[in-house]
Design a protein around this motif. Structure first.
Motif, PDB file in Angstrom:
ATOM      1  N   CYS A  76      -3.296  12.378  36.634  1.00  0.00           N
ATOM      2  CA  CYS A  76      -2.570  11.967  35.437  1.00  0.00           C
ATOM      3  C   CYS A  76      -1.070  11.946  35.711  1.00  0.00           C
ATOM      4  N   ASP A  77      -0.372  10.984  35.121  1.00  0.00           N
ATOM      5  CA  ASP A  77       1.067  10.865  35.361  1.00  0.00           C
ATOM      6  C   ASP A  77       1.911  11.739  34.441  1.00  0.00           C
ATOM      7  N   SER A  78       1.270  12.493  33.555  1.00  0.00           N
ATOM      8  CA  SER A  78       2.030  13.366  32.663  1.00  0.00           C
ATOM      9  C   SER A  78       1.125  14.478  32.167  1.00  0.00           C
ATOM     10  N   SER A  79       1.741  15.559  31.727  1.00  0.00           N
ATOM     11  CA  SER A  79       0.963  16.637  31.131  1.00  0.00           C
ATOM     12  C   SER A  79       0.593  16.260  29.704  1.00  0.00           C
ATOM     13  N   PHE A  80      -0.557  16.715  29.256  1.00  0.00           N
ATOM     14  CA  PHE A  80      -0.980  16.394  27.894  1.00  0.00           C
ATOM     15  C   PHE A  80      -1.908  17.492  27.397  1.00  0.00           C
ATOM     16  N   ASP A  81      -2.041  17.534  26.098  1.00  0.00           N
ATOM     17  CA  ASP A  81      -2.892  18.531  25.462  1.00  0.00           C
ATOM     18  C   ASP A  81      -4.244  17.895  25.153  1.00  0.00           C
ATOM     19  N   PRO A  82      -5.313  18.262  25.904  1.00  0.00           N
ATOM     20  CA  PRO A  82      -6.611  17.606  25.681  1.00  0.00           C
ATOM     21  C   PRO A  82      -7.223  17.925  24.325  1.00  0.00           C
ATOM     22  N   THR A  83      -6.669  18.926  23.612  1.00  0.00           N
ATOM     23  CA  THR A  83      -7.222  19.280  22.299  1.00  0.00           C
ATOM     24  C   THR A  83      -6.584  18.474  21.175  1.00  0.00           C
ATOM     25  N   ARG A  84      -5.531  17.686  21.498  1.00  0.00           N
ATOM     26  CA  ARG A  84      -4.825  16.925  20.453  1.00  0.00           C
ATOM     27  C   ARG A  84      -5.037  15.433  20.666  1.00  0.00           C
TER      28      ARG A  84
ATOM     29  N   SER B 259       3.148  14.995  46.544  1.00  0.00           N
ATOM     30  CA  SER B 259       4.352  14.867  45.725  1.00  0.00           C
ATOM     31  C   SER B 259       4.473  13.489  45.085  1.00  0.00           C
ATOM     32  N   TRP B 260       3.787  12.489  45.621  1.00  0.00           N
ATOM     33  CA  TRP B 260       3.841  11.138  45.038  1.00  0.00           C
ATOM     34  C   TRP B 260       3.323  11.152  43.598  1.00  0.00           C
ATOM     35  N   TYR B 261       2.407  12.061  43.297  1.00  0.00           N
ATOM     36  CA  TYR B 261       1.803  12.155  41.969  1.00  0.00           C
ATOM     37  C   TYR B 261       2.561  13.111  41.038  1.00  0.00           C
ATOM     38  N   GLN B 262       3.683  13.661  41.487  1.00  0.00           N
ATOM     39  CA  GLN B 262       4.418  14.659  40.704  1.00  0.00           C
ATOM     40  C   GLN B 262       5.726  14.050  40.221  1.00  0.00           C
ATOM     41  N   LYS B 263       5.795  13.805  38.912  1.00  0.00           N
ATOM     42  CA  LYS B 263       6.894  13.037  38.327  1.00  0.00           C
ATOM     43  C   LYS B 263       8.267  13.636  38.613  1.00  0.00           C
TER      44      LYS B 263
ATOM     45  N   VAL C 168      -4.977   7.341  48.985  1.00  0.00           N
ATOM     46  CA  VAL C 168      -3.771   7.893  49.600  1.00  0.00           C
ATOM     47  C   VAL C 168      -3.025   6.927  50.508  1.00  0.00           C
ATOM     48  N   CYS C 169      -3.628   5.789  50.846  1.00  0.00           N
ATOM     49  CA  CYS C 169      -2.932   4.825  51.700  1.00  0.00           C
ATOM     50  C   CYS C 169      -2.512   3.561  50.958  1.00  0.00           C
ATOM     51  N   ASP C 170      -3.073   3.315  49.796  1.00  0.00           N
ATOM     52  CA  ASP C 170      -2.793   2.068  49.090  1.00  0.00           C
ATOM     53  C   ASP C 170      -1.319   1.878  48.718  1.00  0.00           C
ATOM     54  N   PRO C 171      -0.615   2.895  48.211  1.00  0.00           N
ATOM     55  CA  PRO C 171       0.776   2.661  47.805  1.00  0.00           C
ATOM     56  C   PRO C 171       1.699   2.251  48.956  1.00  0.00           C
TER      57      PRO C 171
ATOM     58  N   HIS D 249       5.734   8.512  56.265  1.00  0.00           N
ATOM     59  CA  HIS D 249       6.716   7.747  57.030  1.00  0.00           C
ATOM     60  C   HIS D 249       8.009   7.505  56.258  1.00  0.00           C
ATOM     61  N   ASN D 250       8.167   8.167  55.103  1.00  0.00           N
ATOM     62  CA  ASN D 250       9.393   8.086  54.309  1.00  0.00           C
ATOM     63  C   ASN D 250       9.765   6.659  53.911  1.00  0.00           C
ATOM     64  N   LYS D 251       8.761   5.898  53.495  1.00  0.00           N
ATOM     65  CA  LYS D 251       8.992   4.533  53.037  1.00  0.00           C
ATOM     66  C   LYS D 251       9.163   4.450  51.523  1.00  0.00           C
ATOM     67  N   ILE D 252       8.655   5.441  50.800  1.00  0.00           N
ATOM     68  CA  ILE D 252       8.674   5.439  49.340  1.00  0.00           C
ATOM     69  C   ILE D 252       9.730   6.428  48.855  1.00  0.00           C
ATOM     70  N   LEU D 253      10.503   6.036  47.850  1.00  0.00           N
ATOM     71  CA  LEU D 253      11.682   6.805  47.464  1.00  0.00           C
ATOM     72  C   LEU D 253      11.531   7.589  46.169  1.00  0.00           C
ATOM     73  N   GLN D 254      10.431   7.398  45.426  1.00  0.00           N
ATOM     74  CA  GLN D 254      10.269   8.125  44.170  1.00  0.00           C
ATOM     75  C   GLN D 254       8.787   8.208  43.803  1.00  0.00           C
ATOM     76  N   PRO D 255       8.428   9.132  42.900  1.00  0.00           N
ATOM     77  CA  PRO D 255       7.020   9.266  42.503  1.00  0.00           C
ATOM     78  C   PRO D 255       6.470   7.988  41.883  1.00  0.00           C
ATOM     79  N   PHE D 256       5.214   7.710  42.174  1.00  0.00           N
ATOM     80  CA  PHE D 256       4.473   6.583  41.619  1.00  0.00           C
ATOM     81  C   PHE D 256       5.049   5.227  42.035  1.00  0.00           C
ATOM     82  N   ALA D 257       5.981   5.203  42.977  1.00  0.00           N
ATOM     83  CA  ALA D 257       6.541   3.937  43.453  1.00  0.00           C
ATOM     84  C   ALA D 257       5.647   3.358  44.543  1.00  0.00           C
ATOM     85  N   LEU D 258       5.770   2.041  44.740  1.00  0.00           N
ATOM     86  CA  LEU D 258       4.984   1.333  45.738  1.00  0.00           C
ATOM     87  C   LEU D 258       5.910   0.667  46.741  1.00  0.00           C
ATOM     88  N   SER D 259       5.539   0.718  47.991  1.00  0.00           N
ATOM     89  CA  SER D 259       6.300  -0.030  48.977  1.00  0.00           C
ATOM     90  C   SER D 259       5.918  -1.502  48.906  1.00  0.00           C
TER      91      SER D 259
END
Length: 247
Positions: A122-130, A171-175, A146-149, A184-194
């Motif tokens: 998940c890209d964010s924390s959420f309350d599953p009870t709400r 860390s790619w999944y951690q906002k 793990v290789c697609d991005p 290989h240090n090609k991606i510069l931020q979470p959830f980004a794609l090369s």
């Protein structure tokens, strides 16, 4: 998971593009090193990877084939024993101007990270009870591929004389992470794609979408839509094992 995983790499192509000698050298001198030295420290998954003429009992398989419609192989989804199976289509890859060693690495690492093709983050924390309020956007879930991005051959890196696939780090999944986000240090931020990367994303509003970062390699578009992407969104009972004797 530890080194209880064994993976048999087998060549069922016509050997014109991928010879047995080349595949065996790649497995021994690059692929096993990538798994144990690079991938295991990042994802805590290790495996014994060997080139085999016939599969070792109880092993997962990576099978090298010529093209996607070879002998119905595209329609097989698990091994004879119902264990994970990955396929690499050498002629299809070469026609797309890409490197078969990068694709073997790509398919193996993704199989190790998510062998049942059912893990998402998940890209964010959420309350599953709400329940979401009207108009509120629901959480989005990203497939653990793990290789697609960073799927482009240009993102790969050398091990000895061979080139292997880049792969993202947890860390790619951690906002809020500061990185690094891929080996290989090609991606510069979470959830980004090369450029040439892509990712499967699910939300209640949009269902499953394949998000691309630039132009994908032509063969990947076909393989993803009929490969792991299809399996992730299909019922497991539709998965077909390799028939006895086919391998």
């Amino acid at each position: 998971m530890g080194k209880g995983i064994t993976v048999s790499i087998m060549n069922r192509s016509d050997k014109k593009i991928v010879t047995d000698a080349a595949l065996e050298d790649f497995v021994k001198n690059a692929l096993q090193k990538q798994v144990s030295d690079d991938f295991f420290p990042a994802w805590n998954v290790d495996a014994e990877v060997t080139f085999e003429q016939n599969p070792r009992p109880g092993s997962w398989w990576v099978v090298i084939l010529n093209y996607t419609d070879q002998s119905n192989w595209f329609g097989y989804h698990v091994t004879e024993a119902g264990l994970p199976l990955a396929k690499v289509f050498a002629q299809t890859i070469e026609r797309g101007g890409c490197n078969w060693t990068v694709s073997v690495s790509h398919e193996l690492l993704e199989m190790l990270a998510d062998p049942d093709i059912n893990r998402m983050v998940c890209d964010s924390s959420f309350d599953p009870t709400r329940l979401p309020t009207p108009g509120e956007k629901s959480a989005r879930f990203f497939a653990l591929e793990v290789c697609d991005p960073c799927a482009s051959d240009n993102d790969g890196y050398p091990i000895g004389t061979h080139k292997v696939s880049d792969f993202i780090l947890p860390s790619w999944y951690q906002k809020e992470s500061k990185g690094p986000f891929d080996k290989h240090n090609k991606i510069l931020q979470p959830f980004a794609l090369s450029d040439g990367g892509y990712v499967g994303r699910y939300s209640n509003e949009d269902g499953w979408q394949l998000i691309a970062g630039g132009k994908m390699a032509p063969y990947r578009d076909d393989i993803k839509l009929r490969g792991r992407t299809w399996l992730r969104t299909s019922n497991r009972w539709l998965w077909k094992p390799v028939p006895n004797g086919v391998i």
